[in-house]
Design an enzyme around this catalytic site. Sequence first.
Site, PDB file in Angstrom:
ATOM      1  N   SER A  68     -81.635 -18.882 -73.283  1.00  0.00           N
ATOM      2  CA  SER A  68     -81.035 -20.134 -72.356  1.00  0.00           C
ATOM      3  C   SER A  68     -79.866 -20.488 -71.407  1.00  0.00           C
ATOM      4  O   SER A  68     -78.936 -19.764 -71.075  1.00  0.00           O
ATOM      5  CB  SER A  68     -82.052 -20.642 -72.887  1.00  0.00           C
ATOM      6  OG  SER A  68     -82.611 -22.020 -72.076  1.00  0.00           O
ATOM      7  N   ASP A 282     -81.033 -22.979 -65.527  1.00  0.00           N
ATOM      8  CA  ASP A 282     -80.852 -22.381 -66.506  1.00  0.00           C
ATOM      9  C   ASP A 282     -80.537 -20.905 -66.400  1.00  0.00           C
ATOM     10  O   ASP A 282     -80.592 -20.227 -65.506  1.00  0.00           O
ATOM     11  CB  ASP A 282     -80.603 -23.279 -67.564  1.00  0.00           C
ATOM     12  CG  ASP A 282     -81.898 -22.658 -68.062  1.00  0.00           C
ATOM     13  OD1 ASP A 282     -82.421 -22.083 -67.596  1.00  0.00           O
ATOM     14  OD2 ASP A 282     -82.202 -23.370 -69.040  1.00  0.00           O
ATOM     15  N   ASP A 284     -81.714 -18.744 -68.279  1.00  0.00           N
ATOM     16  CA  ASP A 284     -83.518 -17.698 -68.410  1.00  0.00           C
ATOM     17  C   ASP A 284     -83.820 -18.459 -67.343  1.00  0.00           C
ATOM     18  O   ASP A 284     -84.940 -17.876 -67.840  1.00  0.00           O
ATOM     19  CB  ASP A 284     -84.070 -18.505 -69.849  1.00  0.00           C
ATOM     20  CG  ASP A 284     -83.936 -19.613 -70.462  1.00  0.00           C
ATOM     21  OD1 ASP A 284     -84.073 -20.665 -69.351  1.00  0.00           O
ATOM     22  OD2 ASP A 284     -85.023 -19.379 -71.493  1.00  0.00           O
ATOM     23  N   ASP A 286     -85.446 -21.619 -66.610  1.00  0.00           N
ATOM     24  CA  ASP A 286     -86.909 -22.743 -67.336  1.00  0.00           C
ATOM     25  C   ASP A 286     -86.194 -23.890 -66.724  1.00  0.00           C
ATOM     26  O   ASP A 286     -87.176 -25.096 -67.315  1.00  0.00           O
ATOM     27  CB  ASP A 286     -87.618 -22.128 -69.006  1.00  0.00           C
ATOM     28  CG  ASP A 286     -86.552 -22.344 -69.483  1.00  0.00           C
ATOM     29  OD1 ASP A 286     -84.487 -23.209 -69.436  1.00  0.00           O
ATOM     30  OD2 ASP A 286     -86.993 -22.440 -71.144  1.00  0.00           O
ATOM     31  N   ASN A 377     -83.372 -33.116 -68.298  1.00  0.00           N
ATOM     32  CA  ASN A 377     -82.351 -32.010 -68.394  1.00  0.00           C
ATOM     33  C   ASN A 377     -83.163 -30.672 -67.312  1.00  0.00           C
ATOM     34  O   ASN A 377     -82.641 -29.740 -66.598  1.00  0.00           O
ATOM     35  CB  ASN A 377     -82.050 -30.993 -69.444  1.00  0.00           C
ATOM     36  CG  ASN A 377     -83.516 -30.715 -70.624  1.00  0.00           C
ATOM     37  OD1 ASN A 377     -84.419 -30.492 -69.771  1.00  0.00           O
ATOM     38  ND2 ASN A 377     -83.105 -30.586 -71.621  1.00  0.00           N
ATOM     39  N   ARG A 503     -79.315 -37.577 -81.863  1.00  0.00           N
ATOM     40  CA  ARG A 503     -79.616 -37.109 -82.368  1.00  0.00           C
ATOM     41  C   ARG A 503     -79.172 -35.557 -83.097  1.00  0.00           C
ATOM     42  O   ARG A 503     -78.390 -35.212 -81.942  1.00  0.00           O
ATOM     43  CB  ARG A 503     -81.514 -36.543 -81.584  1.00  0.00           C
ATOM     44  CG  ARG A 503     -81.112 -36.159 -80.550  1.00  0.00           C
ATOM     45  CD  ARG A 503     -83.019 -35.898 -79.427  1.00  0.00           C
ATOM     46  NE  ARG A 503     -83.129 -34.253 -80.494  1.00  0.00           N
ATOM     47  CZ  ARG A 503     -83.032 -33.559 -79.735  1.00  0.00           C
ATOM     48  NH1 ARG A 503     -81.580 -33.043 -78.474  1.00  0.00           N
ATOM     49  NH2 ARG A 503     -83.434 -32.007 -79.850  1.00  0.00           N
ATOM     50  N   SER A 505     -79.079 -31.617 -82.353  1.00  0.00           N
ATOM     51  CA  SER A 505     -79.771 -30.073 -81.265  1.00  0.00           C
ATOM     52  C   SER A 505     -80.310 -29.822 -81.610  1.00  0.00           C
ATOM     53  O   SER A 505     -80.091 -29.506 -83.339  1.00  0.00           O
ATOM     54  CB  SER A 505     -78.343 -29.766 -80.925  1.00  0.00           C
ATOM     55  OG  SER A 505     -78.969 -29.138 -79.855  1.00  0.00           O
ATOM     56  N   GLY A 506     -81.502 -28.642 -81.162  1.00  0.00           N
ATOM     57  CA  GLY A 506     -82.268 -28.289 -82.381  1.00  0.00           C
ATOM     58  C   GLY A 506     -81.689 -26.335 -81.699  1.00  0.00           C
ATOM     59  O   GLY A 506     -82.558 -25.576 -82.062  1.00  0.00           O
ATOM     60  N   ARG A 512     -76.016 -35.034 -80.370  1.00  0.00           N
ATOM     61  CA  ARG A 512     -76.334 -35.666 -78.897  1.00  0.00           C
ATOM     62  C   ARG A 512     -75.867 -37.019 -78.932  1.00  0.00           C
ATOM     63  O   ARG A 512     -76.775 -37.425 -80.075  1.00  0.00           O
ATOM     64  CB  ARG A 512     -77.188 -35.213 -77.972  1.00  0.00           C
ATOM     65  CG  ARG A 512     -77.347 -33.420 -77.878  1.00  0.00           C
ATOM     66  CD  ARG A 512     -78.127 -32.875 -76.644  1.00  0.00           C
ATOM     67  NE  ARG A 512     -78.232 -31.543 -77.104  1.00  0.00           N
ATOM     68  CZ  ARG A 512     -78.243 -30.378 -76.449  1.00  0.00           C
ATOM     69  NH1 ARG A 512     -76.713 -30.651 -75.851  1.00  0.00           N
ATOM     70  NH2 ARG A 512     -78.709 -29.572 -76.370  1.00  0.00           N
TER      71      ARG A 512
HETATM   72  C1  G16 Z   1     -84.044 -26.300 -74.813  1.00  0.00           C
HETATM   73  C2  G16 Z   1     -85.592 -26.455 -74.915  1.00  0.00           C
HETATM   74  C3  G16 Z   1     -85.725 -27.675 -74.170  1.00  0.00           C
HETATM   75  C4  G16 Z   1     -84.645 -28.599 -74.763  1.00  0.00           C
HETATM   76  C5  G16 Z   1     -83.440 -28.125 -74.709  1.00  0.00           C
HETATM   77  C6  G16 Z   1     -82.357 -28.644 -75.538  1.00  0.00           C
HETATM   78  O1  G16 Z   1     -84.245 -25.709 -73.487  1.00  0.00           O
HETATM   79  O2  G16 Z   1     -86.836 -25.615 -74.923  1.00  0.00           O
HETATM   80  O3  G16 Z   1     -87.008 -28.725 -74.276  1.00  0.00           O
HETATM   81  O4  G16 Z   1     -84.589 -30.078 -73.710  1.00  0.00           O
HETATM   82  O5  G16 Z   1     -83.405 -26.916 -75.218  1.00  0.00           O
HETATM   83  O6  G16 Z   1     -82.507 -29.383 -76.946  1.00  0.00           O
HETATM   84  P1  G16 Z   1     -81.561 -29.746 -77.319  1.00  0.00           P
HETATM   85  O7  G16 Z   1     -80.869 -30.757 -77.596  1.00  0.00           O
HETATM   86  O8  G16 Z   1     -82.308 -29.364 -79.297  1.00  0.00           O
HETATM   87  O9  G16 Z   1     -80.019 -28.898 -78.169  1.00  0.00           O
HETATM   88  P2  G16 Z   1     -83.400 -24.191 -73.286  1.00  0.00           P
HETATM   89  O10 G16 Z   1     -83.618 -24.754 -71.767  1.00  0.00           O
HETATM   90  O11 G16 Z   1     -82.116 -24.359 -73.958  1.00  0.00           O
HETATM   91  O12 G16 Z   1     -84.780 -23.919 -73.428  1.00  0.00           O
END
Ligand code: G16
Length: 547
Positions: A68, A282, A284, A286, A377, A503, A505-506, A512
């Site tokens: 993404s 972005d 991909d 979404d 975002n 938090r 990031s995932g 972040r």
């Molecule tokens: C993904 C998730 C989103 C999230 C974003 C950032 O987006 O689908 O819901 O807001 O990551 O997440 P994080 O702050 O945990 O890095 P995408 O567009 O990268 O798939």
Amino acid sequence: MANSSYRTVYAFAREMHPKTVKEDILYGTAGFRAKASTLGYVMYRMGLLAVLRARYKRAAIGVMITASHNPEPDNGVKLVDPMGEMLEQSWEKWATKFANVGDDQLEETINEIIKEYDIPMTDRVEIVVGKDTRPSSPSLSKSVMDGVLALSGKPVDYGIVTTPQLHYFVACKNTKRVYGEPTEEGYYAKLTGAFKKLRGETYTNGKYRNRLLYDGANGVGAKKIKYFQELLGNRLKIEMFNDAIIGSGKLNHLCGADHVKSQQKFPTGVPVESGVRCCSVDGDADRLIYYYMEENNFHLMDGDRMATLIASYLKEVLEKTGIELDLGLVQTAYANGASTDYIAKKLRVPVACVSTGVKHLHHKALDYDIGVYFEANGHGTVVFSKNAKDKLKETANDSSVAGERRTAAETLLNLIDLINETVGDAISDMLLIETILHAKGWDIQEWERAYTDLPNRLMKVTVEDRTVITTTDAERRCVTPESLQPEIDALVAKYKRGRSFVRASGTEDIVRVYAEASTREEADQLAVEVAKKVHELAGGTGNPPEI
Ligand code: G16
């Protein structure tokens, strides 16, 4: 069920997709994300898991290969559940387990999950596979398909598609095409058909002009928008920028929704024309962000703005139908404080706050008849309950109901067709925003007038191990390191309308930091102060953060 032998699985793993990384990897905010070169074995294993999930649900399951918004050398994978929603959270632990066990433990892990869920292992299930434009995606897609074949599933390869298209295909397949045709043509026909019905033959209206500058982030969103340009013609004049060839290294680079939102800057490659409406998707497609430039000032219309515009319009049309339905809005801690005030006090729509990740927002939005959800975002959509759809159809088809009420019900039914309910979809969201602005006769400036954003700043801090940061209260309070939250509280207290949270990031290996305050300088200052505290107390690496 007695243990069965899945030796092919091990043989394939050992010979073709051996586990090459020792460190564990976690199924994060949106699946697995890492350097593409490290992901082959993870993809193979997600192919295996997808077959198990599909057999358990007796439905097609999706696998999307994408990182993404991340830079081009990264890649990732998301699993998509039968109705097009993100993988159910209770299975994320299985995804993590599958990704991390040794090659020789795969067979045992498969038997473990079969036993726990009593999975019938005979069905020849379909696994719907899609990928973004990253150069690493074709080989990773092949790894997923090897995993599917190793357990005798049937891979259905959709090639390069946007993430929301893949979610749509899965939903179509599992609803026996009630949701639409599971083809790219079906997707374009559904969205453009609804758009044409809603907009009629008037291309402009009041202050609304049908011209839009579109930043494709040099990704799949640039490739797919061409079909809309063709099908919509002069109805919506989409001028597309940032469509570099695959492998140029330019994906998301200085452009795209994440760059525009986090840097609060115009993307590279899009001409600056004063007052003209622009949008970015972005990597991909979404996520979506709108913006414009006027007198050298950059104006950002993010997910909060889209959510408020959509919710206010749906509320307005719903009132005209005379039908009683619950309308609610879901945000995360990143939502601008001014937007939350506007929703609760002006729109008078109930608003909920949940943790980051579309999976959390989507789930909460299902509590309402009409649930609007958006992350700041730009990731979001609207979901409609069966009750809402039934009542709208009833009203639209009841000739004894007054004309105005019936027309409003038809409008909402067409809006449902325009919206990709399965997940946030940048292109569908863009068509929705354009439809609403057109209906209201608004330009982007008029849209912005609804409320004034509090100045805010997003920062990233690199630390040794980001998992030391844990949070509670929908990520608004930090639990560990224990000394961090009192420090944040003390810093926030110094600023008028100050708010800040941190938090992990995932999707990226960073922490972040979000901060807002009553002036630009104060928001920047608060963000830097909090980021420095994170660096100091959570094992920061490199130089302390600066704006
Ligand atoms: C993904 C998730 C989103 C999230 C974003 C950032 O987006 O689908 O819901 O807001 O990551 O997440 P994080 O702050 O945990 O890095 P995408 O567009 O990268 O798939």
